[in-house]
Design an enzyme around this catalytic site. Structure first.
Site, PDB file in Angstrom:
ATOM      1  N   HIS A   1      -8.345  10.195  22.827  1.00 11.30           N
ATOM      2  CA  HIS A   1      -8.803   9.308  21.754  1.00 11.30           C
ATOM      3  C   HIS A   1      -9.909  10.031  20.999  1.00 11.30           C
ATOM      4  O   HIS A   1     -10.965  10.328  21.549  1.00 11.30           O
ATOM      5  CB  HIS A   1      -9.321   7.982  22.323  1.00 11.30           C
ATOM      6  CG  HIS A   1      -9.780   7.031  21.248  1.00 11.30           C
ATOM      7  ND1 HIS A   1      -8.938   6.123  20.644  1.00 11.30           N
ATOM      8  CD2 HIS A   1     -11.002   6.863  20.659  1.00 11.30           C
ATOM      9  CE1 HIS A   1      -9.609   5.435  19.741  1.00 11.30           C
ATOM     10  NE2 HIS A   1     -10.855   5.866  19.735  1.00 11.30           N
ATOM     11  N   CYS A   2      -9.670  10.314  19.742  1.00 15.26           N
ATOM     12  CA  CYS A   2     -10.606  11.082  18.931  1.00 15.26           C
ATOM     13  C   CYS A   2     -11.497  10.126  18.143  1.00 15.26           C
ATOM     14  O   CYS A   2     -11.004   9.309  17.355  1.00 15.26           O
ATOM     15  CB  CYS A   2      -9.859  12.009  17.968  1.00 15.26           C
ATOM     16  SG  CYS A   2     -10.948  13.034  16.963  1.00 15.26           S
TER      17      CYS A   2
END
Length: 413
Positions: A288-289
């Site tokens: 998850h960026c």
């Protein structure tokens, strides 16, 4: 008689649904479900009054009071809009205010620049771990990234271009790079490969063709009791069939075991994971960026890598042009660490400070890009690397920079 009897429920149904009055541009429905107005944003602030009183009397403010204050502020922070005021995410505001202030303060003196540019990454990491621990979505880093791009380009146009060292061709190349970054980010921000229910339930359930179930499968159908019972039975049968197919695939040596996600109520295919921040499963999830406020998965991984590559090339090019203008007759590496007289002029000092800020951001993005290339070469995802490290099943190489899980064939994606 039958016609009158059939008309009564319809009349009752109409009377049970009151018509809502349209909202004006400054009205909204608050978190309590009540109509409120932007003019009353400072009214009924008992939690804020209590917090100020305890702060004035040198008493500690309780954590639940701080949470209620932040919830109230985030609920009342709105802008006028058609058919009701729109809510503004409070996490996008700090970068817009603090970044220009910090950079201008850092331009006053060399020591101030060292302190500010050192504290900025520390504050960003602190906020990251704070939100990551709470498993909350935030637009802080997305706002910081986009505003940094725009503000660096603005300083370049205002302070560097007027000096005459940057020609129209160089400026056009830098501008094209900026637009390509935004285009790649837009593509990377799209659906990363969320698992969703196939259209209709008539598809075949055999083998590995079935990937997921709808999370709404357990919801009851209102107004049709018969359909409610049959729907729940069908959903239960679907789950049993899918679980059975996952067990069959797990027993086969040529197939990877499919996992059942209790939260999304679906069968995850191989290498899919559930993101606790987005609250949904993603195909071949990498991580998850926070910079795009989305997951990096099967559908947007290439766009994410492309965005990193274009950003690195554009940023290095912009840093080179700025240093060549501010510190003339010096190489880029030498000017970065030794540029005498740069703080004598405020315009040069601001440009030099923005260069160092860009260097810090570029170095962090280069590290992410390097890790991504290494993971791709070993055919692993960041999620699989972290799981292998926790379970102590991975093999560390090159001082821990490379983690080989040994689970998937490197030559087959």
């Amino acid at each position: 008689m039958t016609q009158k009897g059939s008309m009564k429920p319809v009349k009752n149904k109409k009377t049970e649904e009151p018509e809502l009055e349209p909202l004006c541009c400054c009205e909204y429905i608050d978190r309590n479900g009540e109509k409120n107005h932007l003019g009353a944003c400072l009214c009924d602030c008992e939690d804020l009054d209590e917090g100020c009183d305890r702060w004035i009397t040198c008493k500690s403010v309780r954590p639940e009071t701080c949470e209620r204050i932040m919830d109230t502020i985030s609920d009342r922070l709105r802008i006028p809009w058609l058919r009701g005021a729109k809510k503004v995410n409070i996490s996008i505001i700090p970068p817009l205010v603090l970044l220009p202030v910090f950079l201008h303060v850092a331009s006053w003196h060399f020591l101030l620049g060292v302190v500010v540019l050192t504290s900025l990454p520390v504050l960003a990491l602190w906020y990251y771990y704070l939100t990551h621990r709470r498993k909350e979505q935030t637009l802080f880093f997305l706002s910081l990234g986009l505003f940094s791009l725009g503000y660096m380009y603005y300083v370049f146009l205002q302070e560097v271009v007027p000096r005459g060292r940057v020609g129209p061709t160089r400026l056009a190349v830098l501008t094209c790079g900026l637009f390509l970054i935004l285009l790649a980010l837009y593509r990377a921000k799209k659906n990363p490969g969320y698992l969703s229910n196939p259209a209709g339930t008539d598809r075949s359930l055999g083998g590995s063709h079935v990937e997921c179930l709808s999370r709404k499968g357990q919801e009851k159908t209102k107004g049709f009791p018969g359909a409610d019972t049959s729907g729940s039975l069908n959903n239960r049968a679907l789950k049993d069939d899918l679980k059975g197919s996952s067990r069959v695939s797990a027993g086969s040596p040529t197939k990877v075991k499919e996992d059942w996600c209790a939260k999304c109520q679906l069968v995850r295919p191989a290498r899919a994971w559930h993101c606790r921040i987005c609250g949904i499963c993603v195909r071949r999830m990498d991580h998850h960026c926070v910079w795009i406020n989305s997951c990096v998965g099967e559908s947007n991984h290439q766009a994410f890598i492309l965005a990193l590559l274009i950003f690195l090339l554009t940023s290095v090019y912009g840093i080179t042009l700025t240093l060549d203008t501010v510190c003339r007759d010096r190489s880029v590496f030498t000017a970065l660490f030794y540029c005498p007289g740069v703080y004598a002029n405020y315009s040069s000092a601001l440009s030099f400070t923005c260069v160092w800020y860009s260097v810090i951001i570029t170095a962090s993005m280069a590290y992410i890009f390097l890790i991504q290339l290494i993971n791709i070469s070993y055919n692993v995802t960041e999620r699989e690397v972290q799981q292998a490290l926790r379970q102590k099943t991975g093999r560390r190489l090159l001082c821990g920079l490379i983690v080989d899980t040994g689970q998937y064939n490197r030559a087959h994606l």
